[in-house]
Design an enzyme around this catalytic site. Structure first.
Site, PDB file in Angstrom:
ATOM      1  N   LEU A  54       8.523  -2.477  11.898  1.00 45.86           N
ATOM      2  CA  LEU A  54       8.325  -1.383  10.961  1.00 45.86           C
ATOM      3  C   LEU A  54       6.896  -1.457  10.411  1.00 45.86           C
ATOM      4  O   LEU A  54       6.409  -2.540  10.091  1.00 45.86           O
ATOM      5  CB  LEU A  54       9.316  -1.469   9.795  1.00 45.86           C
ATOM      6  CG  LEU A  54      10.793  -1.317  10.120  1.00 45.86           C
ATOM      7  CD1 LEU A  54      11.600  -1.165   8.840  1.00 45.86           C
ATOM      8  CD2 LEU A  54      11.046  -0.126  11.022  1.00 45.86           C
TER       9      LEU A  54
ATOM     10  N   ARG B  38       2.126   2.755   9.525  1.00 44.37           N
ATOM     11  CA  ARG B  38       1.317   3.462  10.533  1.00 44.37           C
ATOM     12  C   ARG B  38       2.165   3.990  11.693  1.00 44.37           C
ATOM     13  O   ARG B  38       1.667   4.810  12.478  1.00 44.37           O
ATOM     14  CB  ARG B  38       0.207   2.549  11.063  1.00 44.37           C
ATOM     15  CG  ARG B  38      -0.869   2.287  10.035  1.00 44.37           C
ATOM     16  CD  ARG B  38      -2.106   1.619  10.610  1.00 44.37           C
ATOM     17  NE  ARG B  38      -3.229   1.670   9.690  1.00 44.37           N
ATOM     18  CZ  ARG B  38      -3.558   0.689   8.846  1.00 44.37           C
ATOM     19  NH1 ARG B  38      -2.868  -0.424   8.810  1.00 44.37           N
ATOM     20  NH2 ARG B  38      -4.593   0.831   8.039  1.00 44.37           N
TER      21      ARG B  38
ATOM     22  N   MET C 101       0.844  -1.202   0.000  1.00 44.71           N
ATOM     23  CA  MET C 101       0.000   0.000   0.000  1.00 44.71           C
ATOM     24  C   MET C 101       0.878   1.250   0.000  1.00 44.71           C
ATOM     25  O   MET C 101       0.405   2.347   0.326  1.00 44.71           O
ATOM     26  CB  MET C 101      -0.927   0.000   1.220  1.00 44.71           C
ATOM     27  CG  MET C 101      -1.904  -1.176   1.198  1.00 44.71           C
ATOM     28  SD  MET C 101      -3.436  -0.852   2.076  1.00 44.71           S
ATOM     29  CE  MET C 101      -2.825  -0.560   3.719  1.00 44.71           C
ATOM     30  N   GLY C 102       2.148   1.105  -0.353  1.00 42.79           N
ATOM     31  CA  GLY C 102       3.028   2.273  -0.442  1.00 42.79           C
ATOM     32  C   GLY C 102       3.540   2.718   0.922  1.00 42.79           C
ATOM     33  O   GLY C 102       3.495   1.953   1.882  1.00 42.79           O
TER      34      GLY C 102
ATOM     35  N   HIS D  20       9.053  -3.480   3.635  1.00 42.13           N
ATOM     36  CA  HIS D  20       8.661  -3.712   2.236  1.00 42.13           C
ATOM     37  C   HIS D  20       9.891  -4.066   1.389  1.00 42.13           C
ATOM     38  O   HIS D  20       9.830  -4.926   0.514  1.00 42.13           O
ATOM     39  CB  HIS D  20       8.038  -2.452   1.638  1.00 42.13           C
ATOM     40  CG  HIS D  20       6.782  -1.978   2.308  1.00 42.13           C
ATOM     41  ND1 HIS D  20       6.729  -0.834   3.055  1.00 42.13           N
ATOM     42  CD2 HIS D  20       5.523  -2.493   2.325  1.00 42.13           C
ATOM     43  CE1 HIS D  20       5.494  -0.648   3.494  1.00 42.13           C
ATOM     44  NE2 HIS D  20       4.740  -1.637   3.073  1.00 42.13           N
TER      45      HIS D  20
ATOM     46  N   VAL E  81      10.740  -7.169   9.779  1.00 38.17           N
ATOM     47  CA  VAL E  81      11.870  -6.254   9.985  1.00 38.17           C
ATOM     48  C   VAL E  81      11.495  -5.295  11.110  1.00 38.17           C
ATOM     49  O   VAL E  81      10.383  -4.745  11.124  1.00 38.17           O
ATOM     50  CB  VAL E  81      12.180  -5.465   8.692  1.00 38.17           C
ATOM     51  CG1 VAL E  81      13.333  -4.492   8.924  1.00 38.17           C
ATOM     52  CG2 VAL E  81      12.509  -6.420   7.556  1.00 38.17           C
TER      53      VAL E  81
ATOM     54  N   GLY F 107       4.630 -10.249   4.172  1.00 37.54           N
ATOM     55  CA  GLY F 107       5.347 -10.166   5.440  1.00 37.54           C
ATOM     56  C   GLY F 107       4.686 -11.003   6.529  1.00 37.54           C
ATOM     57  O   GLY F 107       3.453 -11.033   6.637  1.00 37.54           O
ATOM     58  N   GLU F 108       5.499 -11.643   7.362  1.00 38.83           N
ATOM     59  CA  GLU F 108       4.973 -12.317   8.553  1.00 38.83           C
ATOM     60  C   GLU F 108       4.395 -11.304   9.534  1.00 38.83           C
ATOM     61  O   GLU F 108       3.629 -11.652  10.421  1.00 38.83           O
ATOM     62  CB  GLU F 108       6.093 -13.112   9.254  1.00 38.83           C
ATOM     63  CG  GLU F 108       6.480 -14.372   8.524  1.00 38.83           C
ATOM     64  CD  GLU F 108       7.518 -15.185   9.289  1.00 38.83           C
ATOM     65  OE1 GLU F 108       7.998 -14.708  10.340  1.00 38.83           O
ATOM     66  OE2 GLU F 108       7.840 -16.282   8.818  1.00 38.83           O
TER      67      GLU F 108
END
Ligand code: AMP
Length: 283
Positions: free
Chosen positions: A187, A190, A30-31, A37, A179, A150-151
């Protein structure tokens, strides 16, 4: 790096990339990109001769009272980061391109039971349906060989694995480790909403999970006792309001009463002011 906004053009490009017989990696986002990411992108780069990413703040996964309008957006920086990560093409559609001009044009939804009725499915009604639907649409547009998730969003990863199996997408789903910041905070785009004090307090989520892991390593198998240990860490930070602190079977996400050797996972969701954060850790 090509930048495309129209679904049909993206579909044609991806078909031609795959016509050359090569594997294609895909990283949906979602950027507001961060190192989490980019870890997905690096993995996609390593494992596929070509990879594409998407940047789409998907409106159907936000509830009416959620942060869709203020969700962080930084398209120019994101494109630069993707270029540096070796991305071959980026899909950046708008909501109209993905869902049509009115709700009437889009009537097909993907509901992944039973995950949509637990944890995030309960606290954010409709969220997982929006995620599953947009992921299915993106899979049909891009037809990747491998897709990277991502987990960090552990339940989302399960939803994507389940829909890929159930709808027979010939795609390998790759889960990538979370991460974290140096103090353990996962990370997240939000995190940008947090003020300085909230940001400091937020690391308690990681400390609570570590306390749970340490207690389990010390021999505690009673999940209620593990819950008390983790909640005590969270309660020491008045700025945090926990929403759920759960220990679940890592395969099906059902709540456990006892640790019994099965793979287990801690799931936490908490508010800091209006910001809602989620995190998880293997037990
Ligand atoms: P989002 O842009 O938040 O929808 O996230 C896009 C993808 O990045 C999802 O598969 C997330 O699980 C993944 N992701 C987000 N944060 C992290 C992180 N801290 N570490 C690893 N992956 C992440």
């Amino acid at each position: 790096m090509q930048i495309l906004t129209e679904p049909r053009a993206m579909q044609q490009l991806c078909q031609s990339l795959r016509c050359q017989g090569a594997d294609l990696g895909f990283v949906p986002t979602m950027g507001a990109l961060h190192a989490g990411h980019l870890a997905l992108c690096h993995r996609a780069r390593e494992e596929n001769p070509q990879f594409v990413a998407s940047i789409f703040v998907n409106p159907t996964q936000f509830g009416a009272s959620e942060d869709l309008s203020r969700y962080p957006r930084s398209l120019e920086t994101d494109l630069e980061l993707l270029r540096e990560a070796g991305c071959d093409a980026v899909f950046t559609p708008d909501a109209r391109a993905m869902y049509g001009d009115t709700d009437l044009l889009h009537g097909t939804w993907v509901d992944v039971a039973p995950f949509n009725e637990m944890w995030e499915g309960v606290t954010r009604p409709g969220h997982l349906r929006g995620v599953a639907t947009v992921v299915a649409k993106l899979f049909n547009l891009i037809s990747p060989s491998r897709a990277y998730f991502g987990e960090k969003d552990f339940q989302q990863l399960h939803v994507v694995q389940a829909l890929t199996r159930d709808l027979n997408f010939p795609i390998e789903i790759v889960g990538v480790e979370t991460v974290r910041e140096p103090d353990g905070l996962a990370l997240s785009s939000r995190n940008a909403y947090l003020n300085e004090q909230q940001r400091r307090a937020a690391s308690a989520i990681y400390r609570a999970m570590r306390a749970g892991v340490e207690a389990a390593r010390g021999g505690e198998t009673d999940v209620a006792a593990l819950g008390r240990t983790m909640n005590a860490v969270l309660e020491a930070e008045p700025l945090i309001q926990p929403q759920y602190v759960a220990v679940v079977d890592a395969e099906n996400l059902t709540a456990l009463q006892q640790l019994d050797g099965r793979a287990a996972r801690i799931l936490i969701s908490a508010h800091l002011g209006k910001t809602r954060l989620i995190d998880n850790m293997a037990l």
